[in-house]
Enzyme design. Structure first.
Site, PDB file in Angstrom:
ATOM      1  N   GLY A   1     -19.391 -22.567 -29.689  1.00  0.00           N
ATOM      2  CA  GLY A   1     -20.658 -21.836 -29.613  1.00  0.00           C
ATOM      3  C   GLY A   1     -21.207 -21.573 -31.000  1.00  0.00           C
ATOM      4  N   SER A   2     -21.857 -20.430 -31.136  1.00  0.00           N
ATOM      5  CA  SER A   2     -22.603 -20.161 -32.375  1.00  0.00           C
ATOM      6  C   SER A   2     -21.716 -19.967 -33.602  1.00  0.00           C
ATOM      7  CB  SER A   2     -23.482 -18.925 -32.192  1.00  0.00           C
ATOM      8  OG  SER A   2     -24.410 -19.176 -31.165  1.00  0.00           O
TER       9      SER A   2
END
Lengths: 487, 448
Positions: A220-221
């Site tokens: 993810g981020s």
């Protein structure tokens, strides 16, 4: 009729020749291989007559030890104990009569038994004095308070926590949930062991899996840190204004990239790189990734250790990112989705490398073997991969990540009196399931430095980027605070 | 004739020395002292086998001199292994030692041997009751399928339990059916050898002569399908085909038999999950290590650890193998006595089988020849099926290792089997009339 009987005799003879050949095969030709198979518990019987060395933390704090069996009529002299129960099982592994050994018990077996070449000098003296050689003591890098804090902070949530000393690569804490208790597999009661084993392997949550090193997740981020590093190395600066549309119209496909929950990144269409990381703007980083191209993105990730077998001393999964991807896939990879797969240990290494000014140290958990007389038999260090990213880039990344914790998505990791840097992540992994919550970060002062990676499976909320920070960041905060002495 | 019995006597003494020596060594290894019962054990064993020897001198002086010492040696070593496994298992809760029961069965087994020698003074009397043997064999085979008596253990339904006694009637059925087949084939072999009907590539005899044989074949299929006992089924069918071949000298029977066997095997494979697992485990035991292959893998580990010389009595861990005292006793011997030990055991079996075939060659009548061949090939096949299964030569099927495995039915049946072989080999001297002496029940309590 006698002619037939003689023919039967010939057949009998041939059949018995085969019968005589079969044990010849098993007991001579295949004997070495089978006799030393780790599943052959007879090998263990011999091992159990040796006082296997303990596995300890600093100050001789025992996490695995051998004691004399008190069971009446037990042919096995020593029984393995794990005084701390399940807390260190993801590092020590288990030592089982029925199911063999795993992790540290397996990888450092010859040292623990006192049979490694380094221990040979010691053995000769023992031979001369006819003394039973006790095994060597394995000293781990784990920090007792940090490990306890990691376990406590993760609580009963599925996931993993890894903490590293950025300057050396020493693992300070490594925990996973669910866990197993190695004592359940190390008794001398095969039926009990088998019963426990059945329960453990049939548990759908996989308590035997060390999620910290052995499981792979989309980052993810948190991966935006790697994308940002690639951008900085390729001529972008922290203060460059970058486009931050609400919807990024990805070239070559009709699928757009939006921010979590379709929210706007604000800023009226452009953001600085720092701002984009602080609020974790998907569209900015997706566009950056496409601009850089998949090869540069993968090359940057490889500097941190992606696409290479992990240098960790115990079995670990290899984190990966495809080297060549089409434009839509590159856009998604740049924000840590699609085919990017990481272990928490790998993401802790990313944080640690930035914390260490761009010099990457391979993680290690066993630091030395000590003889029973106290002399150091062998030292281990983390592999030094050198300056993998320029110091300037690492410094910029640290400043940007401090902003994330100061006033961005990672505010929950703030610790009063310390400068904490970090990045949150909320990684989507399956349609209709909650995303994984991530946090990577680091802090330190003076001699005490710590980098952390936390993942909580399905700990996020669909439609809200902030939830990764809400779930995972406080865990990282507690772990860092415990190590820094904040309690 | 005297010299034959003298050979037997010296071989028996050798077998006794080896068995009692092993017994003492196991005691020494386990408790560091000569077991207190050694003298009594030695005396009982010596009394038993020397008693049987004396009966042979008296009632069958020309009998083969190898079979009884061979049985005594295998039985004696098996008894020591069963006792040795008792030592290892003693720590387990609710463990019932097997050695006392096996000792009792040994006494009863030798009693059966003596009784057969005394009662059957000429093997040709068996010929007269051929259909009774068929009936007896079939009834014994079917007993385990009966709802109240039968017991299914480890996936195969071949046990019968009556009150405190349980046994595998298939062991006795084996002998009864061999007697029937031998009698039937001895009389009809010419008719069976003369083909009158052509069916495809095969020339077949008249159906009515063929019917009883089809019945025997059906019986073996019955065992396979209803008792799920691959080993016994293979045994029955193998003996059946061999006898048919020996009686008629026609290879077409062997070919047809193999064809039927392959057909049956393919059907069984497709019909029964456990047959598929057996085959899969045989092909790759390590893939099934954690469940179905565990026993086989443990047996292989045991043999590998034993190596050439073995670990020595009571120095290995054969108790790690599930069912070490029955199906896997061969692997237990492999671990403790090594390749040398198991090779010696296999050579003893081979020697006994060859003596049996020699008896068949020398038998004066067709019935005797066929009976001897049937008995000895069933014995040899049983050794082949279990040793081959344990050593992964063929898929594993649970069956006892004659004279060695723990198990009463098997022991009694095999003593009866060698007694019959001894009787056939004694042809030439008419047996003097004498009242058969019943087995002395007092002997039983001595051993316990």
């Amino acid at each position: 009729m006698n002619r037939q009987i003689r023919r039967v005799a010939v057949v009998v003879l041939v059949a018995f020749m085969a019968l005589l050949a079969a044990p010849l095969y098993w007991q001579v030709l295949a004997a070495d291989r089978l006799a030393n198979d780790s599943r052959n518990t007879r090998v263990l019987i011999k091992e159990y007559s040796i006082e296997r060395g303990p596995i300890v933390l600093a100050n001789n704090f025992e996490v695995a030890r051998s004691v004399r069996s008190t069971r009446r009529g037990d042919p096995l002299e020593f029984v393995r104990e794990y005084p701390q129960g399940p807390r260190y099982g993801m590092v020590t592994g288990f030592y089982s009569l029925v199911f063999g050994r795993t992790l540290a018990e397996q990888e450092f077996n010859s040292f623990l038994l006192g049979r490694a070449p380094e221990q040979f000098g010691q053995n000769v003296t023992d031979l001369l004095t006819a003394r039973e050689t006790p095994g060597g003591t394995l000293v781990l890098t784990l920090d007792r308070a940090t490990q306890a804090a990691a376990e406590g902070a993760l609580g009963g949530r599925k996931g993993a926590v890894v903490a590293l000393d950025p300057r050396t690569g020493a693992v300070l804490a490594m925990t996973t949930f669910p866990r197993y208790n190695p004592n359940q597999l190390s008794s001398h009661n095969p039926e009990e062991i088998r019963r426990n084993w059945e329960r453990l392997i049939n548990d759908e949550d996989g308590p035997l899996l060390n999620r910290a090193a052995g499981a792979l997740y989309p980052p993810g981020s948190t991966f935006k840190v790697v994308t940002a590093a690639a951008a900085l190395e390729n001529g972008t600066s922290m203060s460059d204004e970058l486009p931050s549309p609400d919807v990024y119209d990805v070239p070559q496909t009709s699928a757009d990239i939006r921010n979590f929950g379709g929210s706007s990144c604000g800023g009226g269409g452009t953001l600085t790189l720092t701002e984009a990381l602080r609020i974790s703007c998907n569209t900015t980083f997706a566009a950056l990734g496409v601009e850089l191209g998949s090869e540069k993105l993968a090359a940057e990730a490889e500097k941190f250790g992606f696409n290479q077998p992990s240098p960790y001393q115990l079995p670990a999964a290899t984190s990966s990112i495809p080297e060549e991807q089409d434009v839509p896939a590159t856009a998604q990879s740049a924000i840590g989705q699609r085919d990017v797969r990481v272990s928490p240990l790998q993401m802790a290494t990313v944080a640690a490398t930035i914390a260490n000014g761009g010099r990457r140290m391979g993680p290690f958990v066993a630091q030395r073997v000590v003889s029973d007389k106290g002399s150091v038999v062998k030292r281990f260090e983390g592999e030094d991969f050198g300056q993998v990213i320029p110091e300037q880039v690492a410094g910029d990344l640290r400043d940007m990540m401090r902003q994330v914790v100061e006033s961005g998505t990672g505010v929950n990791a703030r610790i009063p009196g310390l400068e904490v840097a970090g990045k949150t992540g909320t990684a989507q992994h399956a349609q209709g399931r909650n995303p994984h919550a991530w946090f990577i970060g680091f802090t330190g002062s003076g001699d005490r430095q710590i980098a952390v990676a936390v993942v909580v499976e399905e700990g996020g909320d669909v439609g809200s980027e902030i939830t990764g920070g809400r779930t995972a960041a406080p865990i990282a905060r507690d772990v860092m605070r415990a190590y820094m002495g904040g309690g | 004739m005297e010299s034959r019995r003298n050979v037997e006597l010296s071989l028996l003494l050798l077998a006794l020395i080896l068995s009692v020596g092993a017994y003492v060594i196991v005691g020494l290894a386990a408790d560091n002292e000569v077991p207190s019962g050694s003298a009594g054990y030695g005396a009982t064993l010596a009394g038993l086998f020397l008693g049987a020897h004396m009966v042979l001198r008296w009632k069958a002086p020309q009998a083969d001199p190898i079979l009884l010492p061979g049985a005594a040696l295998l039985n004696g070593l098996g008894l020591v292994m069963v006792r040795r496994l008792d030592y290892a298992e003693a720590a387990k809760e609710n463990y019932r030692p097997e050695a006392p029961a096996q000792a009792l069965w040994t006494v009863l087994g030798v009693a059966v041997f003596v009784a057969v020698i005394l009662v059957i003074r000429d093997h040709r009397v068996l010929d007269r009751y051929r259909y009774s043997w068929l009936l007896l064999g079939v009834v014994l085979l079917m007993l385990p399928v009966l709802p109240v008596l039968g017991r299914e253990i480890n996936g195969a339904r071949l046990w019968v339990r009556i009150g405190p006694f349980s046994g595998q009637p298939a062991e006795a059925a084996k002998i009864a059916l061999v007697v029937f087949l031998a009698a039937y084939l001895a009389e009809r072999k010419e008719l069976l050898a003369t083909a009158t009907y052509r069916a495809g590539p095969f020339l077949l005899p008249e159906i009515k002569y063929f019917m009883p044989l089809l019945l025997a074949w059906a019986a073996s299929l019955f065992v396979l399908f209803f008792e799920k006992d691959l080993g016994s089924s293979l045994l029955f069918f193998g003996v059946f085909v061999i006898l048919l071949y020996v009686a008629t000298g026609r290879f077409s029977y062997v070919a047809a038999g193999l064809g039927l066997f392959v057909t049956g095997a393919v059907i069984a494979y497709n019909l029964f999950g456990h047959v598929q697992t057996r085959v899969a485990t045989w092909l790759d035991v390590w893939a099934y290590y954690d469940d179905r292959g565990f026993q086989l893998a443990q047996g292989l580990f045991a043999m590998a650890t034993g190596g050439i010389l073995g670990q020595g009595w009571n120095q290995g861990r054969p108790d790690f193998i599930p069912f070490a005292s029955t199906d896997f006793i061969f692997a237990a011997f492999g671990e403790e006595l090594g390749l040398l030990g198991v090779t010696a055991m296999l050579l003893v079996y081979l020697l006994m089988v060859f003596r049996g075939l020699r008896i068949a060659l020398a038998a004066p009548d067709d019935f005797g020849k066929l009976l001897a061949v049937g008995l000895v090939t069933s014995f040899a096949l049983q050794v082949f099926v279990i040793v081959g299964g344990v050593t992964r030569l063929i898929p594993l099927t649970g069956i006892t290792l004659p004279f060695v495995s723990f198990g009463g039915s098997s022991l009694l049946a095999n003593y009866a089997l060698i007694a019959l072989l001894c009787r056939i080999s004694d042809e030439g001297t008419p047996a003097p009339a004498g009242r058969p002496a019943p087995a002395d029940p007092g002997e039983v309590t001595v051993v316990r």
